[in-house]
Scaffold this motif. Structure first.
Motif, short mmCIF file in Angstrom:
data_model
loop_
_atom_site.label_atom_id
_atom_site.label_comp_id
_atom_site.label_asym_id
_atom_site.label_seq_id
_atom_site.Cartn_x
_atom_site.Cartn_y
_atom_site.Cartn_z
N SER A 185 70.15 7.14 36.22
CA SER A 185 69.01 6.37 36.72
C SER A 185 69.12 6.11 38.21
CB SER A 185 68.90 5.02 35.99
OG SER A 185 68.86 5.20 34.60
N GLY A 186 67.98 6.07 38.87
CA GLY A 186 67.96 5.63 40.25
C GLY A 186 68.36 4.17 40.33
N LYS A 187 69.12 3.81 41.33
CA LYS A 187 69.57 2.43 41.48
C LYS A 187 69.18 1.92 42.85
CE LYS A 187 73.50 2.79 38.31
NZ LYS A 187 73.13 4.11 37.77
N GLN A 188 68.52 0.76 42.85
CA GLN A 188 68.13 0.14 44.11
C GLN A 188 68.42 -1.36 44.02
OE1 GLN A 188 64.27 1.21 45.68
NE2 GLN A 188 64.18 3.04 44.40
N LYS A 189 68.85 -1.92 45.12
CA LYS A 189 69.07 -3.38 45.18
C LYS A 189 68.28 -3.91 46.36
CE LYS A 189 72.60 -5.44 43.71
NZ LYS A 189 73.92 -6.10 43.52
N PHE A 190 67.68 -5.07 46.16
CA PHE A 190 66.80 -5.61 47.17
C PHE A 190 67.20 -7.05 47.49
CE2 PHE A 190 64.63 -2.31 44.89
CZ PHE A 190 64.03 -1.56 45.90
N ALA A 191 67.12 -7.37 48.75
CA ALA A 191 67.42 -8.74 49.19
C ALA A 191 66.19 -9.61 48.96
CB ALA A 191 67.80 -8.75 50.66
N LEU A 192 66.41 -10.82 48.51
CA LEU A 192 65.32 -11.74 48.24
C LEU A 192 65.84 -13.16 48.42
CD1 LEU A 192 62.32 -11.54 47.21
CD2 LEU A 192 63.20 -12.05 44.94
N GLU A 193 64.96 -14.02 48.88
CA GLU A 193 65.34 -15.43 49.03
C GLU A 193 65.87 -15.97 47.71
OE1 GLU A 193 63.25 -19.76 50.07
OE2 GLU A 193 62.02 -17.96 49.86
N GLU A 194 66.93 -16.80 47.79
CA GLU A 194 67.48 -17.41 46.59
C GLU A 194 67.22 -18.91 46.62
OE1 GLU A 194 71.52 -16.44 45.77
OE2 GLU A 194 71.22 -14.27 45.96
N ILE A 195 66.83 -19.44 45.48
CA ILE A 195 66.50 -20.86 45.35
C ILE A 195 67.27 -21.44 44.17
CG2 ILE A 195 64.65 -22.49 44.75
CD1 ILE A 195 62.74 -20.82 46.35
N ALA A 196 67.87 -22.60 44.38
CA ALA A 196 68.64 -23.25 43.32
C ALA A 196 67.70 -23.76 42.22
CB ALA A 196 69.45 -24.42 43.89
N TYR A 197 68.16 -23.65 40.99
CA TYR A 197 67.36 -24.12 39.86
C TYR A 197 67.02 -25.60 40.02
CZ TYR A 197 66.03 -24.98 34.98
OH TYR A 197 65.36 -25.34 33.83
N LYS A 259 52.93 -11.50 43.08
CA LYS A 259 53.89 -11.60 44.18
C LYS A 259 55.20 -12.24 43.71
CE LYS A 259 54.31 -13.27 48.95
NZ LYS A 259 53.64 -14.03 50.04
N VAL A 260 56.31 -11.63 44.10
CA VAL A 260 57.64 -12.17 43.80
C VAL A 260 58.07 -13.02 44.99
CG1 VAL A 260 60.02 -11.65 43.21
CG2 VAL A 260 58.19 -10.15 42.41
N LEU A 261 58.40 -14.29 44.75
CA LEU A 261 58.70 -15.23 45.83
C LEU A 261 60.20 -15.37 46.08
CD1 LEU A 261 56.19 -18.02 44.75
CD2 LEU A 261 55.83 -16.23 46.47
N ALA A 262 60.99 -15.41 45.02
CA ALA A 262 62.43 -15.66 45.17
C ALA A 262 63.12 -15.40 43.84
CB ALA A 262 62.68 -17.09 45.63
N LYS A 263 64.45 -15.42 43.87
CA LYS A 263 65.22 -15.37 42.64
C LYS A 263 66.10 -16.61 42.56
CE LYS A 263 69.06 -12.55 44.38
NZ LYS A 263 69.86 -11.32 44.15
N LEU A 264 66.53 -16.91 41.34
CA LEU A 264 67.38 -18.08 41.17
C LEU A 264 68.76 -17.82 41.78
CD1 LEU A 264 66.69 -19.46 37.58
CD2 LEU A 264 65.81 -20.29 39.77
#
Length: 417
Positions: A185-197, A259-264
């Protein structure tokens, strides 16, 4: 759900559907007393490891579920010639012998087991349409599977495949394919803002699916309501949660994608913060059922005007073209994964079955184009007026998108409406 006590007391005679979940370790012999009528048998969530040899006496059986048991091999179902759907999700199956399934099977569920290979006889299942196989250890698909020319939905995610065989991409009806989480499989990683739960005020449950639950939440950092998707675990029925997260993060902005805003922050909870979609939006369709197998269902009495169909088609073709230009195959392009409002604006969501590929490999896009054709076919079937120039244009696009020769299908960017 019925009880074993009812079965043993003879109170279930004449029933067509039986569901028992009582930590059974042995197949109840009393079930054979229902052989004249029983069509659906669900023995999921028990502790079964085998079936009796006389299981084929259940000659009228059409659907059988044995998910969440302790099977280590696929039992023989030869003689069950009416059996069309068979489920062994989340067992411990390592062994799948040759010629143990009737040729009537159209829907086979083997998700989350320990299979390393499939039997060559899988190619004899010419009626096979739907085959969820994610979460095993399959290293190679048998070439004989190229004879499964009615196969439409295939879930290969979270296996050990070294390659996607070329014959697979030529299957004439394949429309919904997932293959993330494999060595090939193709593998990609992306940077995204992280927000605490802890920065979120989690509110009501908005919905749930195979991969997790979505809640409404207030984000103190963004100062607005958001949708919080919490994943159930590292692996889902469509593949790995991390692959779904990466696919969501890779989409970039598009007017018909959420739209994706952030990840935990951290790994204790797997989750994404998404744009909150107000409840003026509803699901365009409902998931497939036992009867439709691979095709969506709709509320009774549903109709779509030709204008609505055209607007949905324009939006989804545009969103899909955007995704494929970035090497992302959605994998689950269905009406039930589309949200729509009264003005016919819509969003394509749920990336649980998404996979990465090299954008020049157009054969993957051509597979998803057929799914788009199926979407058009489903909506056009519910159009009350099947005439006129606009209808004819959409019908012509549907025919091209569903052509059995993938090379004669358009790319999404070539679909003009």
């Amino acid at each position: 759900m019925q009880t074993l006590a009812q079965l043993r007391a003879g109170k279930l005679k004449g029933i067509k559907r039986l569901t028992l979940s009582e930590n059974l370790t042995v197949f109840p012999q009393e079930i054979f007393e229902l052989a004249d009528t029983l069509e659906v048998l669900d023995l999921s969530h028990n502790a079964l490891t085998s079936l009796p040899e006389e299981f084929s006496n259940l000659a009228k059986l059409k659907i059988a579920f044995f998910s969440y048991n302790h099977f280590t091999h696929i039992p023989s179902f030869i003689g069950c010639e009416n059996l069309t759907m068979l489920g062994f999700k989340a067992n411990q199956i390592e062994k799948f012998d040759e010629d143990v399934l009737p040729l009537s099977i159209s829907w086979l569920i083997l998700t989350d087991n320990k299979l390393t290979q499939l039997p060559r006889s899988i190619g004899k299942l010419h009626k096979l349409q739907k085959f969820p196989l994610a979460g095993n250890q399959i290293e190679r698909l048998p070439d004989e599977m190229a004879q499964c020319r009615n196969l439409e939905l295939l879930r290969l995610s979270a296996n050990q495949l070294q390659e996607i065989p070329s014959w697979l991409l030529t299957l004439p009806k394949l429309s919904w394919l997932a293959f993330s989480g494999n060595p090939c499989s193709g593998k990609q990683k992306f940077a995204l803002e992280e927000i605490a739960y802890e920065a979120l005020e989690v509110k009501e449950l908005l919905g749930a699916g195979a991969s997790g639950e979505i809640f409404k939440a207030y984000c103190d950092i963004h100062k607005k309501d958001v949708a919080l998707k919490l994943f159930k675990g590292a692996i889902t029925s469509d593949g790995y949660a991390h692959d779904e997260m990466n696919a969501c993060m890779s989409t970039s902005e598009h007017p018909n994608l959420i739209k994706v805003l952030a990840k935990l922050e951290g790994d204790e909870k797997l989750g994404l913060l998404l744009e909150y979609i107000p409840d003026i939006y509803r699901n365009l369709g409902l998931p497939p059922d036992f009867d439709t197998c691979t095709r969506d269902t709709f509320h009774e009495g549903s109709t779509f005007s030709i204008e609505t169909i055209r607007e949905v088609a324009k939006a989804i073709a545009s969103a899909a073209a955007h995704l494929h230009s970035r090497g992302v195959m959605h994998g689950d392009l269905y009406a039930h994964n589309i949200l729509i409002n009264k003005e016919d604006h819509c969003y394509l969501g749920d990336f649980g079955a998404a996979s990465f590929y090299e954008p020049h490999q157009k054969e993957f896009e051509k597979i998803e184009v057929r799914a788009f054709g199926c979407l058009l076919e489903d909506m056009l079937s519910l159009c009350p007026v099947k005439e006129g120039e606009k209808y004819a244009i959409l019908e012509e696009i549907r025919v091209r998108c569903m052509h059995e020769d993938r090379n004669r299908r358009p790319l999404f960017s070539e679909i003009t409406l």
